[in-house]
Design an enzyme around this catalytic site. Sequence first.
Site, PDB file in Angstrom:
ATOM      1  N   CYS A   1      10.917  -3.502  10.927  1.00  0.00           N
ATOM      2  CA  CYS A   1      10.560  -3.408  11.283  1.00  0.00           C
ATOM      3  C   CYS A   1      11.643  -3.218  12.500  1.00  0.00           C
ATOM      4  O   CYS A   1      12.108  -4.497  13.019  1.00  0.00           O
ATOM      5  CB  CYS A   1       9.078  -4.478  12.604  1.00  0.00           C
ATOM      6  SG  CYS A   1       8.765  -4.664  13.964  1.00  0.00           S
TER       7      CYS A   1
ATOM      8  N   CYS B   1      11.163  -5.053  16.278  1.00  0.00           N
ATOM      9  CA  CYS B   1      11.209  -6.742  16.303  1.00  0.00           C
ATOM     10  C   CYS B   1      12.587  -7.120  15.874  1.00  0.00           C
ATOM     11  O   CYS B   1      13.224  -8.097  16.837  1.00  0.00           O
ATOM     12  CB  CYS B   1      10.396  -7.030  15.037  1.00  0.00           C
ATOM     13  SG  CYS B   1       8.535  -6.551  14.417  1.00  0.00           S
ATOM     14  N   ASP B   2      13.183  -6.608  15.640  1.00  0.00           N
ATOM     15  CA  ASP B   2      14.815  -7.532  14.849  1.00  0.00           C
ATOM     16  C   ASP B   2      16.310  -6.425  14.912  1.00  0.00           C
ATOM     17  O   ASP B   2      17.280  -6.790  14.805  1.00  0.00           O
ATOM     18  CB  ASP B   2      14.206  -7.524  13.515  1.00  0.00           C
ATOM     19  CG  ASP B   2      13.549  -8.532  12.866  1.00  0.00           C
ATOM     20  OD1 ASP B   2      13.087  -9.248  13.811  1.00  0.00           O
ATOM     21  OD2 ASP B   2      12.702  -8.004  12.211  1.00  0.00           O
TER      22      ASP B   2
END
Length: 313
Positions: free
Chosen positions: A136, A139-140
Amino acid sequence: MEAITTRCLIIGSGPAGYTAAIYASRANLNPLLYEGQQPGGQLTTTTEVENFPGYPKGVTGPDLMEDMRAQAERFGAQIRPGRIEEVNLDVYPFEAVSHDGQLIKADTIILSTGASARYLGLPDEKKFMGMGVSACATCDGFFYRKKKVAVVGGGDTACEEALYLSNIAAEVYLIVRRDVLRASKVMQRRVFEKENIKVLLETKPEGLYGDEFLEGVKLVEKADTPDERHYDLPVDGFFLAIGHHPNTKLVERWIETDEAGYIVTQLPTTATNVRGVFAAGDVADPNYRQAITAAASGCRAALDVERFLMENS
């Protein structure tokens, strides 16, 4: 073994399941939640979460899930380790059987079984998950500011991830197994026009390397041809963008899904095609797949359950 009865059975944990348990508990529904094979869901493989409201300094994925779990238990949710192995949606109350043979009879069910990232099957792939490997970018990606990253995949999702990361990272390598991108023409044009994205066609990963954290990926170019070449590409982050598969096998006999296998809900609610069965989180979300959107859908599912029980009691 005597059957357990519950007004609301929640199958799966993660942000959706735990949030559903919080709201259902506060509505005095005494929900029963089975955490599944991966308690806490995909977030337990993430180190730092910096985009979840209420944690200005960030929080680790496991700690965030533990906080949600504890909050649900505080309001009386019954949370059990283990998984649901079978369900029967042809009877009412619905029936489910846990991994240890426990029979559960439920007036309603919330499906929050999530979706699993597709892996390449590389050696050390899961070893570096959360330590350089991610599924992701949204997300990261923040953790790779001004660093070198690689994205594997050739479709629209991979191109979107590469473009997103190109605004954060210093260099982005898009690793494509085929000799062309499968993405739409518009996405291809955007990728090729981006100066800090380098597309590696006819290239596939064959391994990862590093000590505690990922340090790079082992690649093979033009495999099985006279021009075959093996080399190491130093990168700080390696993003899988080859798709997710929703975890719907348990209910596929009864529950309607879309072409990709995601549960179809009766918008604007979380209701499925089976009355009394609701879906929350990534198992019903092919678009966003974020912790906050999963948590929000868990809230919605619990409110839908409460309304359903009031109208059908």
